[in-house]
Design a protein around this motif. Sequence first.
Motif, PDB file in Angstrom:
ATOM      1  N   GLN A 240       0.867  -1.188   0.000  1.00  0.00           N
ATOM      2  CA  GLN A 240       0.000   0.000   0.000  1.00  0.00           C
ATOM      3  C   GLN A 240       0.896   1.228   0.000  1.00  0.00           C
ATOM      4  O   GLN A 240       1.725   1.387   0.893  1.00  0.00           O
ATOM      5  CB  GLN A 240      -0.893   0.014   1.223  1.00  0.00           C
ATOM      6  CG  GLN A 240      -1.840  -1.155   1.313  1.00  0.00           C
ATOM      7  CD  GLN A 240      -2.591  -1.142   2.637  1.00  0.00           C
ATOM      8  OE1 GLN A 240      -2.545  -0.186   3.400  1.00  0.00           O
ATOM      9  NE2 GLN A 240      -3.281  -2.229   2.921  1.00  0.00           N
ATOM     10  N   VAL A 241       0.730   2.086  -1.010  1.00  0.00           N
ATOM     11  CA  VAL A 241       1.558   3.283  -1.143  1.00  0.00           C
ATOM     12  C   VAL A 241       0.663   4.506  -1.174  1.00  0.00           C
ATOM     13  O   VAL A 241      -0.304   4.564  -1.931  1.00  0.00           O
ATOM     14  CB  VAL A 241       2.408   3.222  -2.435  1.00  0.00           C
ATOM     15  CG1 VAL A 241       3.226   4.494  -2.606  1.00  0.00           C
ATOM     16  CG2 VAL A 241       3.310   1.993  -2.420  1.00  0.00           C
ATOM     17  N   ARG A 242       0.998   5.461  -0.306  1.00  0.00           N
ATOM     18  CA  ARG A 242       0.292   6.738  -0.281  1.00  0.00           C
ATOM     19  C   ARG A 242       1.321   7.839  -0.477  1.00  0.00           C
ATOM     20  O   ARG A 242       2.365   7.853   0.185  1.00  0.00           O
ATOM     21  CB  ARG A 242      -0.430   6.907   1.056  1.00  0.00           C
ATOM     22  CG  ARG A 242      -1.565   5.887   1.217  1.00  0.00           C
ATOM     23  CD  ARG A 242      -2.009   5.638   2.647  1.00  0.00           C
ATOM     24  NE  ARG A 242      -1.005   5.403   3.666  1.00  0.00           N
ATOM     25  CZ  ARG A 242      -0.340   4.259   3.852  1.00  0.00           C
ATOM     26  NH1 ARG A 242      -0.532   3.242   3.046  1.00  0.00           N
ATOM     27  NH2 ARG A 242       0.529   4.121   4.829  1.00  0.00           N
ATOM     28  N   VAL A 243       1.045   8.749  -1.398  1.00  0.00           N
ATOM     29  CA  VAL A 243       1.939   9.855  -1.706  1.00  0.00           C
ATOM     30  C   VAL A 243       1.272  11.136  -1.239  1.00  0.00           C
ATOM     31  O   VAL A 243       0.073  11.333  -1.458  1.00  0.00           O
ATOM     32  CB  VAL A 243       2.238   9.916  -3.217  1.00  0.00           C
ATOM     33  CG1 VAL A 243       3.142  11.094  -3.549  1.00  0.00           C
ATOM     34  CG2 VAL A 243       2.862   8.607  -3.690  1.00  0.00           C
ATOM     35  N   ALA A 244       2.049  12.017  -0.586  1.00  0.00           N
ATOM     36  CA  ALA A 244       1.486  13.263  -0.064  1.00  0.00           C
ATOM     37  C   ALA A 244       2.490  14.398  -0.245  1.00  0.00           C
ATOM     38  O   ALA A 244       3.697  14.204  -0.078  1.00  0.00           O
ATOM     39  CB  ALA A 244       1.139  13.104   1.415  1.00  0.00           C
ATOM     40  N   ASN A 245       1.982  15.559  -0.584  1.00  0.00           N
ATOM     41  CA  ASN A 245       2.807  16.756  -0.675  1.00  0.00           C
ATOM     42  C   ASN A 245       2.945  17.353   0.721  1.00  0.00           C
ATOM     43  O   ASN A 245       1.965  17.531   1.430  1.00  0.00           O
ATOM     44  CB  ASN A 245       2.194  17.777  -1.623  1.00  0.00           C
ATOM     45  CG  ASN A 245       2.196  17.278  -3.050  1.00  0.00           C
ATOM     46  OD1 ASN A 245       3.198  16.748  -3.516  1.00  0.00           O
ATOM     47  ND2 ASN A 245       1.089  17.437  -3.746  1.00  0.00           N
ATOM     48  N   ALA A 246       4.170  17.668   1.102  1.00  0.00           N
ATOM     49  CA  ALA A 246       4.443  18.195   2.439  1.00  0.00           C
ATOM     50  C   ALA A 246       3.883  19.603   2.596  1.00  0.00           C
ATOM     51  O   ALA A 246       4.042  20.442   1.709  1.00  0.00           O
ATOM     52  CB  ALA A 246       5.936  18.197   2.697  1.00  0.00           C
ATOM     53  N   LEU A 247       3.219  19.855   3.719  1.00  0.00           N
ATOM     54  CA  LEU A 247       2.721  21.182   4.053  1.00  0.00           C
ATOM     55  C   LEU A 247       3.547  21.816   5.164  1.00  0.00           C
ATOM     56  O   LEU A 247       3.777  23.024   5.163  1.00  0.00           O
ATOM     57  CB  LEU A 247       1.255  21.113   4.485  1.00  0.00           C
ATOM     58  CG  LEU A 247       0.262  20.680   3.415  1.00  0.00           C
ATOM     59  CD1 LEU A 247      -1.140  20.613   4.010  1.00  0.00           C
ATOM     60  CD2 LEU A 247       0.299  21.610   2.226  1.00  0.00           C
ATOM     61  N   ASP A 248       3.986  21.013   6.122  1.00  0.00           N
ATOM     62  CA  ASP A 248       4.742  21.542   7.252  1.00  0.00           C
ATOM     63  C   ASP A 248       5.654  20.428   7.768  1.00  0.00           C
ATOM     64  O   ASP A 248       5.221  19.571   8.535  1.00  0.00           O
ATOM     65  CB  ASP A 248       3.791  22.015   8.345  1.00  0.00           C
ATOM     66  CG  ASP A 248       4.485  22.785   9.448  1.00  0.00           C
ATOM     67  OD1 ASP A 248       5.723  22.829   9.472  1.00  0.00           O
ATOM     68  OD2 ASP A 248       3.769  23.337  10.304  1.00  0.00           O
ATOM     69  N   VAL A 249       6.899  20.435   7.339  1.00  0.00           N
ATOM     70  CA  VAL A 249       7.863  19.402   7.711  1.00  0.00           C
ATOM     71  C   VAL A 249       8.946  20.047   8.565  1.00  0.00           C
ATOM     72  O   VAL A 249       9.478  21.101   8.214  1.00  0.00           O
ATOM     73  CB  VAL A 249       8.490  18.758   6.451  1.00  0.00           C
ATOM     74  CG1 VAL A 249       9.570  17.761   6.833  1.00  0.00           C
ATOM     75  CG2 VAL A 249       7.409  18.086   5.615  1.00  0.00           C
ATOM     76  N   ALA A 250       9.263  19.422   9.681  1.00  0.00           N
ATOM     77  CA  ALA A 250      10.322  19.941  10.557  1.00  0.00           C
ATOM     78  C   ALA A 250      11.639  19.951   9.796  1.00  0.00           C
ATOM     79  O   ALA A 250      11.892  19.089   8.964  1.00  0.00           O
ATOM     80  CB  ALA A 250      10.447  19.080  11.801  1.00  0.00           C
ATOM     81  N   PRO A 251      12.493  20.913  10.092  1.00  0.00           N
ATOM     82  CA  PRO A 251      13.812  20.943   9.445  1.00  0.00           C
ATOM     83  C   PRO A 251      14.560  19.651   9.733  1.00  0.00           C
ATOM     84  O   PRO A 251      14.455  19.087  10.824  1.00  0.00           O
ATOM     85  CB  PRO A 251      14.508  22.134  10.105  1.00  0.00           C
ATOM     86  CG  PRO A 251      13.417  22.957  10.683  1.00  0.00           C
ATOM     87  CD  PRO A 251      12.303  22.028  11.018  1.00  0.00           C
ATOM     88  N   LEU A 252      15.320  19.205   8.768  1.00  0.00           N
ATOM     89  CA  LEU A 252      16.105  17.994   8.947  1.00  0.00           C
ATOM     90  C   LEU A 252      17.286  18.287   9.855  1.00  0.00           C
ATOM     91  O   LEU A 252      17.928  19.340   9.736  1.00  0.00           O
ATOM     92  CB  LEU A 252      16.606  17.474   7.600  1.00  0.00           C
ATOM     93  CG  LEU A 252      15.499  17.058   6.644  1.00  0.00           C
ATOM     94  CD1 LEU A 252      16.087  16.718   5.287  1.00  0.00           C
ATOM     95  CD2 LEU A 252      14.721  15.878   7.187  1.00  0.00           C
ATOM     96  N   SER A 253      17.556  17.391  10.758  1.00  0.00           N
ATOM     97  CA  SER A 253      18.637  17.569  11.718  1.00  0.00           C
ATOM     98  C   SER A 253      19.973  17.425  10.993  1.00  0.00           C
ATOM     99  O   SER A 253      20.170  16.514  10.193  1.00  0.00           O
ATOM    100  CB  SER A 253      18.537  16.495  12.803  1.00  0.00           C
ATOM    101  OG  SER A 253      19.684  16.495  13.586  1.00  0.00           O
ATOM    102  N   GLN A 254      20.885  18.288  11.294  1.00  0.00           N
ATOM    103  CA  GLN A 254      22.231  18.216  10.724  1.00  0.00           C
ATOM    104  C   GLN A 254      23.110  17.224  11.468  1.00  0.00           C
ATOM    105  O   GLN A 254      24.140  16.820  10.982  1.00  0.00           O
ATOM    106  CB  GLN A 254      22.879  19.609  10.745  1.00  0.00           C
ATOM    107  CG  GLN A 254      22.154  20.619   9.896  1.00  0.00           C
ATOM    108  CD  GLN A 254      22.081  20.229   8.418  1.00  0.00           C
ATOM    109  OE1 GLN A 254      23.043  19.760   7.850  1.00  0.00           O
ATOM    110  NE2 GLN A 254      20.927  20.415   7.828  1.00  0.00           N
ATOM    111  N   SER A 255      22.677  16.824  12.657  1.00  0.00           N
ATOM    112  CA  SER A 255      23.497  15.914  13.462  1.00  0.00           C
ATOM    113  C   SER A 255      23.131  14.459  13.244  1.00  0.00           C
ATOM    114  O   SER A 255      23.716  13.591  13.856  1.00  0.00           O
ATOM    115  CB  SER A 255      23.322  16.258  14.949  1.00  0.00           C
ATOM    116  OG  SER A 255      21.979  16.029  15.345  1.00  0.00           O
TER     117      SER A 255
END
Length: 104
Positions: free
Chosen positions: A87-102
């Motif tokens: 089962q695959v669901r595709v979604a456009n991001a509306l509010d994604v937390a910044p990716l951690s650099q660490s």
Amino acid sequence: MTIGIFATITPHPEHREAVEQALRLMVQHSRAEAGNLRYDLFQRDDGLTFDLFELYVDEAAIDAHRQSSHYQHYRAATAGWLSAPTQVRVANALDVAPLSQSGE
């Protein structure tokens, strides 16, 4: 535009370990793809079902992933091991937390 994919994989019980191994290998390779931002593997409480959470920079990155040799190998290797279609669901991001650099 960041795009998320949520995939649910349900193997036959006798193929659970083999599917997990194949998924772990695909995770390793997919995280190294240029357009991949996240590729996370989860196991549900039932001990059988797996979920993938994937984030890509755009549609071209998704296409590149689906055309990659590791993805094609995974699909061929697990074709007879699954009890249901993935089962695959595709979604456009509306509010994604910044990716951690660490890496956390």
